[in-house]
Design a protein around this motif. Structure first.
Motif, mmCIF file in Angstrom:
data_model
loop_
_atom_site.group_PDB
_atom_site.id
_atom_site.type_symbol
_atom_site.label_atom_id
_atom_site.label_comp_id
_atom_site.label_asym_id
_atom_site.label_seq_id
_atom_site.Cartn_x
_atom_site.Cartn_y
_atom_site.Cartn_z
ATOM 1 N N LEU A 86 12.027 55.830 4.891
ATOM 2 C CA LEU A 86 12.442 56.567 3.700
ATOM 3 C C LEU A 86 11.371 57.597 3.387
ATOM 4 O O LEU A 86 10.262 57.554 3.928
ATOM 5 N N VAL A 87 11.701 58.522 2.499
ATOM 6 C CA VAL A 87 10.736 59.522 2.035
ATOM 7 C C VAL A 87 10.432 59.224 0.576
ATOM 8 O O VAL A 87 11.343 59.157 -0.253
ATOM 9 N N ALA A 88 9.152 59.007 0.260
ATOM 10 C CA ALA A 88 8.749 58.694 -1.108
ATOM 11 C C ALA A 88 7.826 59.786 -1.632
ATOM 12 O O ALA A 88 7.012 60.337 -0.894
ATOM 13 N N GLY A 89 7.979 60.109 -2.916
ATOM 14 C CA GLY A 89 7.130 61.129 -3.506
ATOM 15 C C GLY A 89 7.405 61.301 -4.981
ATOM 16 O O GLY A 89 8.136 60.519 -5.598
ATOM 17 N N LEU A 90 6.818 62.328 -5.549
ATOM 18 C CA LEU A 90 7.052 62.663 -6.945
ATOM 19 C C LEU A 90 8.461 63.238 -7.097
ATOM 20 O O LEU A 90 9.117 63.569 -6.096
ATOM 21 N N PRO A 91 8.970 63.376 -8.326
ATOM 22 C CA PRO A 91 10.363 63.773 -8.524
ATOM 23 C C PRO A 91 10.798 65.057 -7.818
ATOM 24 O O PRO A 91 11.980 65.210 -7.486
ATOM 25 N N ASP A 92 9.857 65.981 -7.546
ATOM 26 C CA ASP A 92 10.266 67.215 -6.877
ATOM 27 C C ASP A 92 10.667 66.990 -5.416
ATOM 28 O O ASP A 92 11.189 67.902 -4.760
ATOM 29 N N LYS A 93 10.456 65.774 -4.909
ATOM 30 C CA LYS A 93 10.908 65.442 -3.551
ATOM 31 C C LYS A 93 12.425 65.318 -3.473
ATOM 32 O O LYS A 93 13.014 65.394 -2.392
ATOM 33 N N ALA A 94 13.073 65.077 -4.617
ATOM 34 C CA ALA A 94 14.531 64.974 -4.634
ATOM 35 C C ALA A 94 15.123 66.369 -4.466
ATOM 36 O O ALA A 94 14.839 67.272 -5.266
ATOM 37 N N GLN A 95 15.914 66.533 -3.432
ATOM 38 C CA GLN A 95 16.478 67.840 -3.114
ATOM 39 C C GLN A 95 17.940 67.708 -2.701
ATOM 40 O O GLN A 95 18.297 66.778 -1.985
ATOM 41 N N GLY A 96 18.767 68.631 -3.142
ATOM 42 C CA GLY A 96 20.162 68.644 -2.707
ATOM 43 C C GLY A 96 20.991 67.584 -3.395
ATOM 44 O O GLY A 96 20.703 67.154 -4.508
ATOM 45 N N GLN A 97 22.025 67.121 -2.690
ATOM 46 C CA GLN A 97 22.942 66.145 -3.263
ATOM 47 C C GLN A 97 23.014 64.890 -2.395
ATOM 48 O O GLN A 97 22.721 64.930 -1.196
ATOM 49 N N TYR A 98 23.428 63.798 -3.045
ATOM 50 C CA TYR A 98 23.411 62.489 -2.422
ATOM 51 C C TYR A 98 24.742 61.783 -2.668
ATOM 52 O O TYR A 98 25.350 61.938 -3.730
ATOM 53 N N GLN A 99 25.170 60.988 -1.685
ATOM 54 C CA GLN A 99 26.394 60.211 -1.871
ATOM 55 C C GLN A 99 26.207 59.086 -2.895
ATOM 56 O O GLN A 99 27.158 58.683 -3.560
ATOM 57 N N THR A 100 24.961 58.586 -3.022
ATOM 58 C CA THR A 100 24.647 57.569 -4.037
ATOM 59 C C THR A 100 23.339 57.925 -4.710
ATOM 60 O O THR A 100 22.333 58.176 -4.037
ATOM 61 N N VAL A 101 23.355 57.944 -6.047
ATOM 62 C CA VAL A 101 22.150 58.167 -6.841
ATOM 63 C C VAL A 101 21.924 56.920 -7.695
ATOM 64 O O VAL A 101 22.781 56.538 -8.491
ATOM 65 N N LEU A 102 20.761 56.273 -7.515
ATOM 66 C CA LEU A 102 20.394 55.061 -8.239
ATOM 67 C C LEU A 102 19.257 55.383 -9.196
ATOM 68 O O LEU A 102 18.285 56.045 -8.810
ATOM 69 N N ALA A 103 19.365 54.908 -10.450
ATOM 70 C CA ALA A 103 18.292 55.106 -11.418
ATOM 71 C C ALA A 103 18.203 53.879 -12.302
ATOM 72 O O ALA A 103 19.066 53.661 -13.162
ATOM 73 N N ASN A 104 17.185 53.070 -12.095
ATOM 74 C CA ASN A 104 16.938 51.876 -12.894
ATOM 75 C C ASN A 104 15.711 52.162 -13.747
ATOM 76 O O ASN A 104 14.581 51.896 -13.337
ATOM 77 N N ILE A 105 15.941 52.725 -14.922
ATOM 78 C CA ILE A 105 14.822 53.138 -15.779
ATOM 79 C C ILE A 105 15.009 52.450 -17.138
ATOM 80 O O ILE A 105 14.978 51.244 -17.223
ATOM 81 N N LEU A 106 15.262 53.199 -18.192
ATOM 82 C CA LEU A 106 15.629 52.688 -19.503
ATOM 83 C C LEU A 106 16.591 53.680 -20.139
ATOM 84 O O LEU A 106 16.686 54.843 -19.699
ATOM 85 N N ALA A 107 17.285 53.258 -21.180
ATOM 86 C CA ALA A 107 18.352 54.075 -21.746
ATOM 87 C C ALA A 107 17.869 55.447 -22.219
ATOM 88 O O ALA A 107 18.520 56.461 -21.956
ATOM 89 N N SER A 108 16.739 55.497 -22.911
ATOM 90 C CA SER A 108 16.279 56.776 -23.472
ATOM 91 C C SER A 108 16.020 57.827 -22.397
ATOM 92 O O SER A 108 16.556 58.943 -22.473
ATOM 93 N N PRO A 109 15.206 57.544 -21.366
ATOM 94 C CA PRO A 109 15.034 58.551 -20.318
ATOM 95 C C PRO A 109 16.318 58.822 -19.544
ATOM 96 O O PRO A 109 16.539 59.946 -19.088
ATOM 97 N N LEU A 110 17.186 57.831 -19.393
ATOM 98 C CA LEU A 110 18.457 58.077 -18.703
ATOM 99 C C LEU A 110 19.291 59.101 -19.452
ATOM 100 O O LEU A 110 19.971 59.934 -18.829
ATOM 101 N N LYS A 111 19.260 59.067 -20.768
ATOM 102 C CA LYS A 111 20.016 60.052 -21.553
ATOM 103 C C LYS A 111 19.425 61.453 -21.374
ATOM 104 O O LYS A 111 20.155 62.420 -21.187
ATOM 105 N N VAL A 112 18.107 61.542 -21.426
ATOM 106 C CA VAL A 112 17.443 62.834 -21.254
ATOM 107 C C VAL A 112 17.703 63.406 -19.860
ATOM 108 O O VAL A 112 17.895 64.610 -19.689
ATOM 109 N N LEU A 113 17.741 62.523 -18.872
ATOM 110 C CA LEU A 113 17.898 62.956 -17.474
ATOM 111 C C LEU A 113 19.346 63.175 -17.062
ATOM 112 O O LEU A 113 19.607 63.515 -15.900
ATOM 113 N N ALA A 114 20.286 62.992 -17.970
ATOM 114 C CA ALA A 114 21.713 63.039 -17.607
ATOM 115 C C ALA A 114 22.100 64.265 -16.778
ATOM 116 O O ALA A 114 22.651 64.117 -15.673
#
Length: 298
Positions: free
Chosen positions: A213-241
């Motif tokens: 896998l490729v691991a890094g800071l958030p700017d490593k995420a590029q393009g689109q994905y068939q599955t996006v997983l985010a296990n964080i907390l409700a408040s940041p999930l709302k901001v990141l919508a």
């Protein structure tokens, strides 16, 4: 080692903790002095938020010291302070030598995700029924499989499949979800986190499990994905919508966790301009919310 035990009222817990720390205590713990009695008191705090109180009405504080003389000197110094009023000594006693590594390890057993999918610490043998395992030891980053949110995400991966997909694990922590996706056949996986220690943990855990896998800071995420997983907390999930939705490919899946049952409507509303979230799983007051991105018309 030597253990100094004190009884104190709730309002003295914070100042005593600071004082014991300044007196070179190796550790300080606080427990309900009335535990296992009718007077036992429960303290509840929201996940990610500080507890509503520093201690109980009658708190038992325990401090560990390397030398007995340190423990007794600490007690003598504390007893002379104004803030020690209403506090009482329970005693100083020797703590028997133990194999602390073995004791710690004994607290972490294999965790069942599905009957044939397990999270197994390196010091345990996999259960006989395990067909798929992730080797993961407790560490600094969040995600060892013991929390309901992690289990629900992994269960979703196992039951829905990500074979041949491009997958994003946003807020990867230990990398456990990214590793789970790799175990179930994802072809390309990006795992990102704002915490450098989490990125390092993810890389090491991926190597230990023999997955790529490729691991890094958030700017490593590029393009689109068939599955996006985010296990964080409700408040940041709302901001990141808007950001998280933008990563989901046409017809792809968005899988969100770290959400309390009572927060479901908040999340639905936050994501409504782009995608329709629904509750897909629940466990111990936590929920898993998922959505499918509309298929773009040709």
């Amino acid at each position: 080692m030597f253990e100094l035990s004190l009884l104190c009222p709730e309002e003295r817990v914070d100042v005593l903790s600071d004082a014991l720390d300044a007196l070179d205590a190796l550790s300080v713990s606080v427990e309900d002095a009335d535990a296992q009695t009718p007077a036992e008191q429960a303290l509840f705090g929201e996940p990610g938020m500080p507890p509503p109180k520093d201690g109980w009405q009658r708190s038992r504080m325990t401090a560990l010291f390397a030398q007995e003389s340190q423990a007794r000197e600490a007690l003598q110094l504390l007893s002379a302070q104004d803030f020690f009023e209403a506090c009482h000594m329970v005693g100083v006693q020797t703590v028997a030598d133990q194999d602390w590594v073995r004791l710690t390890q004994s607290q972490f057993a294999p965790v069942e995700i599905t009957p044939d999918f397990w999270i197994v610490p390196t010091w345990h043998q996999p259960p006989a029924q395990a067909r798929q395992i992730i080797r993961l030891d407790p560490g600094l980053a969040f995600g060892t499989g013991t929390h309901p949110t992690t289990r629900m995400c992994l269960r979703w991966i196992a039951q829905h499949g990500v074979q041949g997909q491009r997958v994003l694990d946003y807020g990867c922590g230990s990398g456990i979800l990214a590793i789970g996706a790799a175990k179930y056949g994802a072809r390309e996986i990006d795992a990102v986190d704002i915490d450098v220690a989490a990125v390092t943990s993810t890389v090491l855990n991926a190597e230990a499990n023999g997955v790529n896998l490729v691991a890094g800071l958030p700017d490593k995420a590029q393009g689109q994905y068939q599955t996006v997983l985010a296990n964080i907390l409700a408040s940041p999930l709302k901001v990141l919508a808007p950001l998280l939705v933008s990563y989901v490919a046409s017809g792809g899946s968005l899988v969100l966790a770290g959400i309390l049952e009572r927060q479901a409507d908040e999340l639905k509303a936050a994501y409504a301009p782009w995608i329709q979230l629904e509750v897909a799983d629940s466990e111990d007051g936590w929920i898993l919310m998922t959505a499918t991105s509309p298929v773009a018309l040709a």
